[in-house]
Design a protein around this motif. Structure first.
Motif, short mmCIF file in Angstrom:
data_model
loop_
_atom_site.label_atom_id
_atom_site.label_comp_id
_atom_site.label_asym_id
_atom_site.label_seq_id
_atom_site.Cartn_x
_atom_site.Cartn_y
_atom_site.Cartn_z
N THR A 269 -14.09 -96.22 -90.12
CA THR A 269 -15.46 -95.68 -90.08
C THR A 269 -15.90 -95.42 -88.65
OG1 THR A 269 -16.02 -96.87 -92.12
CG2 THR A 269 -17.84 -96.08 -90.78
N LEU A 270 -15.58 -96.34 -87.75
CA LEU A 270 -15.88 -96.13 -86.33
C LEU A 270 -15.16 -94.90 -85.79
CD1 LEU A 270 -15.76 -99.80 -84.97
CD2 LEU A 270 -17.80 -98.38 -85.34
N LEU A 466 -14.23 -87.93 -93.28
CA LEU A 466 -14.74 -86.68 -92.70
C LEU A 466 -14.56 -85.50 -93.64
CD1 LEU A 466 -13.63 -86.98 -88.95
CD2 LEU A 466 -15.94 -87.18 -89.88
N ILE A 467 -13.43 -85.47 -94.34
CA ILE A 467 -13.16 -84.36 -95.26
C ILE A 467 -14.12 -84.39 -96.43
CG2 ILE A 467 -11.48 -83.43 -96.89
CD1 ILE A 467 -11.04 -82.94 -93.75
N VAL A 468 -14.36 -85.56 -97.00
CA VAL A 468 -15.30 -85.68 -98.11
C VAL A 468 -16.69 -85.22 -97.68
CG1 VAL A 468 -16.56 -87.37 -99.51
CG2 VAL A 468 -14.06 -87.44 -99.41
N ASN A 469 -17.10 -85.61 -96.48
CA ASN A 469 -18.41 -85.19 -96.00
C ASN A 469 -18.46 -83.69 -95.72
OD1 ASN A 469 -20.46 -87.26 -95.84
ND2 ASN A 469 -19.09 -88.36 -94.49
N THR A 470 -17.34 -83.11 -95.29
CA THR A 470 -17.30 -81.66 -95.08
C THR A 470 -17.51 -80.92 -96.40
OG1 THR A 470 -15.84 -81.86 -93.16
CG2 THR A 470 -15.89 -79.73 -94.27
N ILE A 471 -16.85 -81.39 -97.46
CA ILE A 471 -17.02 -80.78 -98.78
C ILE A 471 -18.47 -80.95 -99.23
CG2 ILE A 471 -16.32 -80.85 -101.20
CD1 ILE A 471 -13.57 -81.84 -100.26
N ASN A 472 -19.01 -82.16 -99.08
CA ASN A 472 -20.39 -82.41 -99.50
C ASN A 472 -21.40 -81.59 -98.71
OD1 ASN A 472 -19.67 -84.29 -101.46
ND2 ASN A 472 -19.76 -86.01 -100.04
N ALA A 473 -21.05 -81.28 -97.45
CA ALA A 473 -21.96 -80.53 -96.59
C ALA A 473 -21.71 -79.02 -96.69
CB ALA A 473 -21.82 -81.00 -95.15
N ALA A 474 -21.15 -78.58 -97.82
CA ALA A 474 -20.93 -77.15 -98.06
C ALA A 474 -20.04 -76.51 -97.01
CB ALA A 474 -22.26 -76.41 -98.14
N HIS A 484 -24.05 -91.17 -94.12
CA HIS A 484 -23.12 -90.63 -95.11
C HIS A 484 -21.67 -91.00 -94.76
CE1 HIS A 484 -26.18 -88.33 -97.25
NE2 HIS A 484 -26.69 -88.02 -96.06
N ILE A 485 -21.34 -90.99 -93.49
CA ILE A 485 -20.01 -91.41 -93.07
C ILE A 485 -19.79 -92.88 -93.43
CG2 ILE A 485 -18.55 -91.89 -91.05
CD1 ILE A 485 -19.67 -89.38 -89.75
N ILE A 486 -20.81 -93.70 -93.15
CA ILE A 486 -20.71 -95.13 -93.46
C ILE A 486 -20.61 -95.34 -94.97
CG2 ILE A 486 -21.94 -97.33 -93.36
CD1 ILE A 486 -23.13 -96.35 -90.66
N PHE A 487 -21.40 -94.57 -95.75
CA PHE A 487 -21.34 -94.72 -97.21
C PHE A 487 -19.94 -94.47 -97.74
CE2 PHE A 487 -21.11 -92.87 -101.41
CZ PHE A 487 -21.79 -93.80 -102.18
N TRP A 488 -19.33 -93.34 -97.32
CA TRP A 488 -18.02 -93.01 -97.88
C TRP A 488 -16.93 -93.95 -97.36
CZ3 TRP A 488 -17.59 -90.75 -102.20
CH2 TRP A 488 -18.52 -89.81 -102.62
N ALA A 491 -17.49 -96.79 -99.67
CA ALA A 491 -17.09 -96.42 -101.02
C ALA A 491 -15.57 -96.40 -101.17
CB ALA A 491 -17.67 -95.04 -101.37
N LEU A 492 -14.89 -95.82 -100.20
CA LEU A 492 -13.43 -95.76 -100.26
C LEU A 492 -12.83 -97.17 -100.26
CD1 LEU A 492 -10.80 -94.18 -100.27
CD2 LEU A 492 -11.02 -93.87 -97.80
N GLY A 493 -13.33 -98.02 -99.36
CA GLY A 493 -12.85 -99.39 -99.32
C GLY A 493 -13.15 -100.13 -100.62
#
Length: 555
Positions: A269-270, A466-474, A484-488, A491-493
């Motif tokens: 995450t960092l 980062l990829i998941v957030n890119t998809i979510n951010a259109a 959002h980075i911290i959430f995913w 979530a992944l962990g």
């Protein structure tokens, strides 16, 4: 019919303000609900979750094994065709004068580290050893288990699972995304790759569904990789003297799983917060250097001649047998102990599992490959993404796995390597090789492998976030909101920890096979969309029409 200009505008509604500013609420919230629901379900009702997942898995293996086998064969054929098709191969993924952002070394490092590094570190030893003891030829009585006549078969099947088929899945997804994002200036998200088939309708609900499927497949595919990595990471920590994290059987305990997840996801995450050009790039370069150092150890002190022979002969066997291996589907005859049933079960546990894994991993690796491949030609991309990483995998499997097989056959290992859990096999082998010389050397090698594994795990996890957030951010590649980075990351962990705690790697494997199925259909549509777009672009060029859209100026 007159040829229309290529679609260069695909508006995707994102929030203008608030917590989800810059993100598609439809995609982001739906993805969070699905992933959160899976975690809560697995933790609150572990027995029910395990039973239902197993039923789904049995159904998929019984009804979709042929689909998985043939669809990956299709991806290989499409990649080869695009590389040799003159109208396709010379096209640049970007503006006509665009240059690659990363050097070849960094490009290969990031591609290899994010794409396959963690799994390879586990399976480069474990899989050849497994196939040395059992494979379709052994089941059919054509070779003998754990004997010299079965070495070639062990590598033929290992190469199948980690060779062109795996990287073709990544290449198709990456190529489709890069082509439509950097030549058409469409959003860098999964739905853009299907615009030649469905046009602007992808701005709406169907486009949201496609992106949601990609996010879920990504999380489950990366969870599978991290699941293997957690087991191996805990084994490595035990080898260097950090006790209390493993069970008596050598697998990760509940405490070991939690500790490993906290360490890995905290670091990843960092790294994700620092972006692709900083944390991920440097981590990828570090793990490539450490990988070369570890491989150098096997080349110098392992079974060098055995590995070289296995590489050359195994590559020949693989290429000759590949058409049959890629298309053959074994069907059970219903009898539990029949050869047909054993072959079908073997294929379901290995080939179908791997193809589902690579498909589930494809939106993540594909979007990441697209992100780091801007400015390269289609031919360069396909050959670079398929051939170079495949050869790297083959080298690893023959020198690392070959050393393990040779030590068991002639080196007096006496089952020390084969009896170890999959994640511990590489540690058991290096300890067997070095402990008689120096306990300190053995400890240092185990420590280096732990650090290497850590860099691979962190690279895969932070890239996925980062990829998941890119998809979510259109498709927005710019900085993402920290929450959002911290959430995913959390979530992944949580997905990895929850599924490991309630059902082990089997639960993650089952969830991943299920999640990959809908995305495999999306990938078939990607193939059709790519071919249609490239064919129409060649026609547009003949008519003097522009085929590359100018990117919008940054605000």
């Amino acid at each position: 019919m007159a040829l229309k200009p290529a679609l260069t505008d695909l508006p995707i509604k994102t929030a203008d303000a608030g917590f989800y500013r810059g993100f598609s609420r439809d995609v982001t919230i739906s993805s969070k609900i699905l992933i959160g629901g899976l975690v809560i379900w697995a933790v609150a009702f572990p027995e029910q979750a395990g039973a239902i997942l197993n039923k789904f898995n049995t159904f998929i293996l019984a009804n979709f094994a042929t689909w998985y086998i043939w669809v990956v064969a299709l991806f290989v054929l499409v990649c080869i065709a695009l590389a040799i098709w003159p109208a396709a191969g010379r096209l640049k993924l970007g503006q006509h004068d665009e240059k690659p952002e990363f050097s070849n070394f960094s490009w290969f490092s990031m591609m290899f580290g994010a794409g396959i590094g963690v799994g390879m570190l586990t399976w480069a030893v474990a899989e050849p050893v497994y196939h040395f003891n059992n494979n379709p030829e052994v089941i059919q009585g054509l070779t003998n288990a754990a004997s010299a006549d079965n070495i070639r078969m062990a590598y033929k099947w290992s190469f199948l699972h980690w060779g062109l088929g795996a990287w073709a899945c990544y290449a198709i997804a990456g190529l489709a995304l890069a082509f439509f994002s950097y030549r058409r200036s469409l959003p860098l998200t999964i739905r853009s790759s299907l615009t030649p088939l469905f046009g602007k309708s992808l701005s709406g609900p169907w486009g949201h569904v496609i992106d949601i499927v990609a996010v879920v497949a990504t999380i489950l595919g990366v969870a599978q990789t991290l699941g293997f990595g957690v087991e191996q990471f805990v084994s490595g920590l035990s080898r260097i003297g950090i006790g209390g994290l493993s069970t008596e059987e050598g697998t990760a305990s509940s405490l070991g799983i939690i500790v490993a997840i906290l360490v890995i996801m905290g670091a990843s995450t960092l790294s994700a917060l620092s972006g692709v050009g900083k944390g991920i790039k440097w981590l990828s370069n570090i793990n490539m250097v450490l990988s070369i150092a570890l491989l150098g150890f096997f080349l110098l002190f392992g079974s060098t001649f055995f590995g070289l022979q296995a590489l050359v002969v195994g590559l020949w066997d693989y290429l000759i047998a590949m058409p049959d291996m890629m298309f053959r589907v074994w069907q059970s005859d219903g009898a539990a102990d029949s050869v047909a049933t054993k072959l079908a079960n073997w294929q379901g546990a290995w080939s179908v599992f791997y193809w589902a894994w690579w498909v589930a991993f494809a939106p993540f690796v594909g979007l990441f490959l697209a992100r780091i491949s801007k400015g390269r030609t289609i031919r360069e991309f396909v050959l670079g993404a398929m051939i170079v990483p495949s050869i790297m995998c083959f080298v690893w499997f023959t020198w690392a796995g070959g050393t393990a097989i040779d030590l068991e056959l002639t080196g007096g290992a006496g089952g020390v390597i084969t009896s170890a859990p999959d994640g511990d096999k590489i540690f058991a082998m290096t300890n067997f090789m070095l402990a008689p010389i120096s306990e300190i050397l053995s400890w240092l090698m185990a420590a280096m492998i732990v650090v290497l594994l850590m860099t691979y795990l962190v690279t895969s996890a932070d890239s996925a976030v980062l990829i998941v957030n890119t998809i979510n951010a259109a498709g927005d590649e710019g900085p993402k909101a920290r929450p959002h980075i911290i959430f995913w990351g959390v979530a992944l962990g949580s997905v990895v920890a929850a599924l490991l705690l309630v059902g082990g790697l089997k639960a993650i494997q089952t969830a991943m096979v299920i999640g990959a199925l809908p995305f495999s259909l999306v990938m078939v549509l990607m193939c059709a969309a790519l071919i249609k777009a490239i064919y129409n672009d060649s026609r547009r060029e003949q008519q003097g029409m522009e085929t590359v859209a100018s990117p919008e100026p940054a605000e």
